[in-house]
Design a protein around this motif. Structure first.
Motif, short mmCIF file in Angstrom:
data_model
loop_
_atom_site.label_atom_id
_atom_site.label_comp_id
_atom_site.label_asym_id
_atom_site.label_seq_id
_atom_site.Cartn_x
_atom_site.Cartn_y
_atom_site.Cartn_z
N LYS A 146 -3.20 0.80 31.25
CA LYS A 146 -2.58 0.52 32.55
C LYS A 146 -1.13 0.08 32.37
O LYS A 146 -0.23 0.52 33.09
N SER A 176 -2.71 -8.67 39.44
CA SER A 176 -1.96 -7.60 40.09
C SER A 176 -2.19 -7.60 41.59
O SER A 176 -3.26 -7.98 42.08
N ASP A 202 -5.69 2.98 36.42
CA ASP A 202 -6.73 2.05 35.98
C ASP A 202 -7.73 2.81 35.14
O ASP A 202 -7.85 4.05 35.27
N ILE A 217 -13.22 -0.98 39.39
CA ILE A 217 -11.78 -0.78 39.50
C ILE A 217 -11.34 -1.13 40.91
O ILE A 217 -11.98 -0.73 41.88
N SER A 236 -6.23 -8.09 42.18
CA SER A 236 -7.07 -8.03 40.99
C SER A 236 -6.66 -9.11 40.00
O SER A 236 -5.47 -9.37 39.80
N GLU A 245 2.44 -6.45 38.68
CA GLU A 245 1.45 -6.80 37.66
C GLU A 245 2.03 -7.88 36.76
O GLU A 245 3.16 -7.76 36.27
N ASN A 275 -11.78 -8.56 41.90
CA ASN A 275 -10.82 -7.78 42.68
C ASN A 275 -11.30 -7.65 44.11
O ASN A 275 -12.49 -7.80 44.42
N SER A 283 0.60 4.34 38.77
CA SER A 283 -0.49 3.38 38.94
C SER A 283 -1.78 3.97 38.35
O SER A 283 -2.30 4.96 38.86
#
Length: 954
Positions: free
Chosen positions: A67, A722, A75, A97, A787, A712, A807, A73
Motif C-alpha cells: 500500500k 488512514s 489495499d 479491507i 482505518s 496515510e 476500519n 490507492s
C-alpha cells in the motif's frame, strides 16, 4: 455511436493531455536536483536493524508495504506463508479491507461491494488476466459480470490486491475497483523442493455434519535460480443447513369474501366484483404471497489445482506459464410447507383480518386456501479453466516490456432443477400471524400429513447453463527517460463471450383420476380447482410422499411443524419427468459477444518540488467496444450489433510532507459496461406475477468521474492510520422503466409463458407490468473510509504480542428510480365487471443498489513464537438490492453482524495445529421487501462452522 459522448471524452482527453504534458516538463526540470538531494539524504540516514516477524503480523506488514509503495490507492491481503492464506474464503478476506462489504449465500461470502458499488462494477483479474467466474450457489444463479469468489479455494492464492483508484495502465471496466488474485511464484521461494500440506475437518452445528478440507503445494527452484515449478491443489466438502421462514414477497389482491361478506357475485371464480368497505380494505392491504417455513440443505464441494512454470535465464528475462482449474459443485435441496395465496386469492375466504399502520394484513384465517407442500432439488457445477503466459524482458537498463496472453472459461451448468408440488386447494382453517414480522405463527387447520388430502399438482424441471469465455493479449512497455521519470505505453485486445441457455419441463397436472402418467401439456379449466371432489392433479399415496419435521427454525408456539412433502425419487419416476422432452426457455436463452481493443499512454514521475517529495502517474486510456447481443424478439431470435468508444484519462498524485505521512489524490474517468441480462433484445416472462422484463441492446455503459483524497500516517512499524474521502459523479446510469399493458401488446409468443404459471391459463386475465432498462440521468456517491492498523508493541510483557485492525466506511449516494408501486384502486372500469387497478409507477430517489451506508470491521490478534489467535467482527448496514415486482418499493437486506475467530499453535517448526470458528453468533439473514414498511421477505440462519486442522511444511 454516441457522438456527444465522444466529443465530451475528447474534451476530457485534451484537458488531461495538457495537464500531463505540463507535469512532464516540470518533472524533467527537477530530476537532476532531486537525484543529488536524494543521494545526500540517503548517506545521512543511520542504519536501522531489521525487525523480523512471521505469521499473521508478517502478512499485515507485507500488505502495508504494498500500500505504501503504490502511487494510487491500493489495499491488499497477503498470505502468511506459502499456501497459507489468512482466511478460509476470499470474499471474507476482502471484507477486512476498508470500503469493502460482502454478500453471503448459505453462510459463505460470495460477492463483494466496493465503496458502495456492487459486484457488477468490480473487475477481477487472475494472474493479470481479466475473467468472470460465475456459480449457481445460493438461491439463484449468477448470469452477469459479477465475480463469484466462492468458486475458488483460498489456499490456491498468495495475495489479493484491490486497486481502488484508476490508472491509465489499469484495465478499464470498473466503477468500483479492480481486484487482482495472484497464485504462487516459484522463483520467489527457496532453492530445492518445498512441500506444504494441510488437513482440516469442518463441522456445521445446524446440519451436524463434518466435512473434509485439504490442501497441498509442491514447488521446486533450481540451484542457479533459473527454473521454478509449482503445483498446488485444494479440496473441500461441507454440508450446511439454512432454517427459517419466507414469504416470497407481499402483494395485493381481491378475495372471494371477507368476514362473510361476499366480494364477488359468484363464489370461487368468475362473476363481478362487489365493491365495499371490507372487500376494498382487504384488496388494497398487502398480504404474504407464500407464507412458509422450511429448510434449505446445501452440499458444496470444491476442487482447485494451480500450476506454474517459470524460467529466468538472466536478470533481464523471465517467462511464466500459469494454469488454474477449479470445480465447484453444489447440491441444494429445499423442503417447504406453505399456502399459495399468490394469484389464488380469488377463491379464498378471509376471516378475522388484522391490519397494521403500514397497510399490511398481518394476520387472518383462510378458508378454501391452496395449501401446498414443496420439494425442490438443484444440482449444479461450475468448472473454471485459465491458462496464461507472461514474458517480462529488460532491453538495456532503461527499457522493458511485458507480453501477456491467455484464455479462461467459466462453465456454470444446472443439469437438474426440479420442483414437485402437492396441493390441497380447498383447505379450511389455515391461519397466519405476522404480528412479529420475523417470527410468524403459521398454522394449518386441516391435516397436512394425510396423503388423501393432497394431489400431485405440478412438476417442474429447469436445466440451464451459462458459459463465459475470455481471450486476452496485452503488451505493456516502460521507458525510464531519466531518473525518476518513466513513460508507460501499451495495448490490449480482449474477446469476451457470454452464452446462457434455459430449458423447461414444467407441467401443470390436470389429472383424470390418476390414469394419465404421460403428462403432456394439458389445458386446465380454471373452475376445476375448487371443491372437495375437484380433480386438478394425480392422487397422492403414502409411497409418493415422505414426512418432514421442522427443527431449528425458531418457529413460535402454534406453528405447524410436520407435513407431508413429495418424495422426489418416487414422484419423478411415477411421472416420467426426466423422460419428457426439454422445451427451450426463450426468455432465458441469450448471448453477448464483446470485443475490446485499447491502448494507453501514462507518465510516472517522482521527485521534489519546493522541498516537497512527490510521486505521480497521469495518462489516458482509449478503448473501443464492439458488441453483439442475441435474444428472442417478437418470436424471432434477433442479433443486434453496436459499438462505442471511451477516452479515459486518469491521474494519481502522492505527496510526502514527512517520511511517515502520505497524502494521495486521484481523479479519473471510469466506465462499466451494461449488465449482460440488460443487453438482450428480447424479453423474459414471469407468469406468476404478470411481469415481463425486456432487455435493451442499445444501453450506454455506466460512466462516471471518480475523485479520491486520502491521508496515510505510518506512525510505527507495521502500523498505519488512514482517512480517505471519495466521490463518484455517475453521468450515465441505466434504470428500469415500467408501463402496464396487455400481453398481446408485447409481441411475445404465448409459448414462452411458463406452463405452470397462472398466466398460462389466462394471458389476458389482467394487465402486465412491462419493464425495460433505459438510459437514466445519472447518480452520485460520496463517502469516507477510516482505518487503523497497529501491533501493540508499546505495551509491556505479554500485551506487546497483541495487535488490532479496525476500519469504518460511511457512504451517501443518490439515484433516481421508477418502479411499480402499490395498487390504489380496487375497482377500475365501473362498478360492474371492474378490474383491480394497476400498479401505479413511483419515482423515488434512493441509494445505489447494494450500497450500505455504514460498515465496520475490527480484528484483535495475538501472536508469539508458538501461539497465535485472532477474533474478527464485521458489521454491514442495511441496503436495497433490487426493485420489487408486486407493488413493494424496493427490496433488500437488513443489517448483519458476523463474528469469526481462530487459534493456531506451532508444535514444531514444521507442524502447526489450528482451530477456527465462523459465524460464531449464528447471525440471521434478514431480507425485506418494501423499504418503507420493511415487510418480511426471508428470515434464515446458517449455523456456526468449526474447523479443526493441522498444517505441515517441509
Amino acid at each position: 455511436m454516441n457522438h456527444s459522448r465522444l466529443a465530451s471524452s475528447a474534451t476530457h482527453a485534451t484537458r488531461w493531455v495538457s495537464a500531463v504534458s505540463f507535469a512532464t516538463l516540470a518533472v524533467a526540470g527537477l530530476q537532476s536536483a532531486h537525484a543529488q538531494e536524494s543521494a545526500q539524504q540517503a548517506a545521512a540516514e543511520p542504519d536501522v536493524a531489521d525487525i523480523v516477524v512471521t505469521g499473521f503480523r508478517q502478512s499485515l506488514g507485507a500488505a502495508i508495504n504494498l500500500k505504501r509503495e503504490s502511487v494510487s490507492s491500493v489495499d491488499a491481503i497477503v498470505a502468511e506463508d506459502i499456501a497459507k492464506f489468512p482466511d478460509q474464503n476470499l470474499a471474507e478476506s476482502l471484507q477486512r479491507i476498508p470500503g469493502i462489504t460482502i454478500q453471503r449465500d448459505g453462510g459463505e461470502g460470495r460477492a463483494i461491494t466496493v465503496r458502495g458499488l456492487g459486484a457488477q462494477f468490480t473487475r477481477v483479474r487472475v494472474n493479470g488476466l481479466e475473467t468472470v467466474a460465475t456459480s449457481t450457489d445460493g438461491a439463484s444463479a449468477n448470469r452477469d459480470r459479477a465475480f463469484d469468489f466462492n468458486v475458488f479455494a483460498s489456499e490456491l492464492f498468495s495475495s489479493l490486491v484491490v486497486h481502488k483508484t484508476a490508472e491509465a495502465s489499469l484495465d478499464e471496466g470498473s466503477l468500483g475497483a479492480v481486484v487482482d488474485l495472484n497464485t504462487g511464484n516459484p522463483l520467489a521461494g527457496k532453492e530445492g523442493f518445498t512441500f506444504v500440506g494441510s488437513a482440516t475437518g469442518s463441522y456445521n452445528d445446524l446440519s451436524k455434519k463434518w466435512g473434509p478440507r485439504a490442501a497441498g503445494l509442491l514447488s521446486w527452484k533450481s540451484p542457479d535460480g533459473q527454473w521454478g515449478v509449482a503445483l498446488s491443489t485444494a479440496y473441500s466438502k461441507l454440508d450446511t443447513l439454512q432454517m427459517g421462514n419466507n414469504t416470497v414477497r407481499w402483494s395485493q389482491a381481491r378475495f372471494d369474501s371477507v368476514n362473510g361478506t361476499r366480494c364477488f357475485t359468484a363464489p370461487n371464480a368468475g362473476g363481478s366484483y362487489l365493491p365495499g368497505a371490507l372487500c376494498n380494505e382487504a384488496a388494497l392491504a398487502f398480504h404474504p404471497r407464500i407464507p412458509r417455513y422450511g429448510e434449505v440443505a446445501q452440499e458444496r464441494e470444491r476442487l482447485g489445482i494451480t500450476g506454474s512454470i517459470q524460467w529466468a535465464p538472466s536478470d533481464a528475462t523471465k517467462v511464466s506459464i500459469d494454469g488454474l482449474f477449479s470445480r465447484f459443485k453444489e447440491r441444494r435441496e429445499e423442503k417447504w410447507g406453505e399456502v399459495l395465496l399468490r394469484s389464488n386469492e380469488r377463491s379464498i375466504d378471509i376471516l378475522n383480518p388484522v391490519y397494521d399502520d403500514n397497510g399490511n394484513m398481518v394476520s387472518a384465517t383462510l378458508n378454501d386456501a391452496w395449501v401446498r407442500t414443496e420439494h425442490y432439488l438443484r444440482k449444479s457445477k461450475t468448472q473454471f479453466y485459465q491458462v496464461g503466459a507472461t514474458w517480462d524482458q529488460d532491453l538495456g537498463d532503461n527499457f522493458r516490456f511485458t507480453l501477456l496472453g491467455g484464455m479462461s472459461k467459466s462453465d456454470a451448468s444446472i443439469p437438474l432443477e426440479t420442483t414437485i408440488v402437492f396441493d390441497d386447494r380447498d383447505a379450511q382453517g389455515y391461519s397466519y400471524d405476522y404480528s412479529n414480522m420475523r417470527r410468524p405463527v403459521l398454522s394449518f387447520g386441516t391435516s397436512v400429513t394425510d396423503p388423501a388430502n393432497f394431489q400431485l399438482a405440478e412438476i417442474r424441471d429447469r436445466p440451464s447453463s451459462t458459459i463465459n469465455k475470455f481471450r486476452t493479449a496485452q503488451l505493456r512497455t516502460e521507458w525510464d527517460v531519466t531518473d525518476g521519470f518513466t513513460v508507460k505505453a501499451g495495448a490490449v485486445h480482449r474477446r469476451f463471450s457470454f452464452d446462457t441457455e434455459g430449458f423447461t419441463r414444467d407441467t401443470v397436472v390436470c389429472g383424470n383420476g390418476g390414469l394419465d402418467r404421460v403428462l403432456g401439456t394439458v389445458t386446465c379449466s380454471p373452475t376445476s380447482a375448487f371443491g372437495p371432489t375437484a380433480i386438478y392433479g394425480l392422487p397422492v399415496t403414502a409411497a409418493l410422499g415422505q414426512l418432514y419435521t421442522l427443527k431449528g427454525a425458531d418457529a413460535p408456539s402454534g406453528t405447524t411443524t410436520e407435513w407431508l412433502i413429495p418424495n422426489l425419487g418416487a414422484t419423478t419416476d411415477y411421472t416420467n419427468l426426466y423422460d419428457r422432452p426439454l422445451a427451450v426457455d426463450a426468455g432465458n436463452t441469450r448471448s453477448v459477444i464483446e470485443k475490446t481493443n485499447g491502448a494507453y499512454l501514462q507518465f510516472d514521475a517522482k521527485g521534489e518540488i519546493f522541498g516537497l517529495e512527490y510521486a505521480l502517474n497521469a495518462g489516458i486510456r482509449y478503448v473501443k467496444t464492439d458488441q453483439s447481443s442475441t435474444g428472442l424478439l417478437a418470436g424471432v431470435n434477433r442479433t443486434i450489433k453496436r459499438g462505442y468508444s471511451d477516452w479515459l484519462p486518469a491521474a494519481n498524485l502522492a505527496l510526502f510532507p514527512h517520511k511517515d505521512i502520505i497524502i494521495r489524490a486521484s481523479v479519473a474517468d471510469v466506465m462499466t459496461r451494461p449488465s449482460l441480462g440488460s443487453l438482450s433484445p428480447g424479453g423474459s416472462v414471469d407468469g406468476f406475477n404478470y411481469n415481463i422484463n425486456f432487455g435493451n441492446p442499445d444501453l450506454q455503459p455506466y460512466r462516471a468521474t471518480a475523485y479520491d483524497l486520502g491521508v496515510e500516517w505510518y506512525f510505527a512499524p507495521q502500523s498505519v492510520f488512514s482517512v480517505a474521502f471519495f466521490k463518484k459523479d455517475v453521468s450515465s446510469f441505466p434504470i428500469s422503466d415500467t408501463i402496464t399493458g396487455t400481453y398481446a401488446s408485447t409481441g411475445l409468443p404465448l409459448s414462452i409463458i411458463p406452463p405452470s404459471s397462472p398466466a398460462a391459463l389466462s394471458p389476458e386475465g389482467r394487465l402486465w407490468n412491462i419493464t425495460r432498462p433505459i438510459n437514466g440521468s445519472g447518480a452520485s456517491l460520496k463517502g469516507v473510509e477510516l482505518s487503523l492498523q497497529m501491533p501493540f508493541t508499546f505495551l509491556p510483557g505479554i500485551l506487546s504480542h497483541f495487535g488490532g485492525i479496525v476500519n469504518a466506511t460511511f457512504i451517501k449516494s443518490k439515484a433516481t428510480y421508477t418502479t411499480p408501486g402499490p395498487i390504489l384502486n380496487p375497482c377500475v372500469g365501473g362498478a360492474v365487471g371492474c378490474a383491480l387497478g394497476p400498479n401505479v409507477s413511483v419515482t423515488r430517489s434512493e441509494t445505489l443498489f447494494g450500497l450500505s451506508k455504514k460498515a465496520f470491521n475490527a480484528t484483535l490478534y495475538y501472536e508469539d513464537e508458538k501461539f497465535s489467535a485472532r477474533a474478527s467482527v464485521s458489521y454491514r448496514g442495511p441496503y436495497i438490492d433490487a426493485t420489487s415486482g408486486t407493488g413493494n418499493i424496493f427490496e433488500g437486506y437488513n443489517s448483519t453482524v458476523n463474528v469469526d475467530a481462530s487459534m493456531r499453535y506451532k508444535l514444531t517448526d514444521w507442524i502447526e495445529l489450528s482451530l477456527e470458528g465462523i459465524n460464531l453468533t449464528d447471525d440471521y439473514r434478514d431480507r425485506y421487501t418494501d423499504i418503507d414498511t420493511n415487510r418480511n421477505y426471508e428470515q434464515l440462519h446458517f449455523g456456526r462452522t468449526l474447523q479443526i486442522g493441522a498444517r505441515f511444511k517441509m
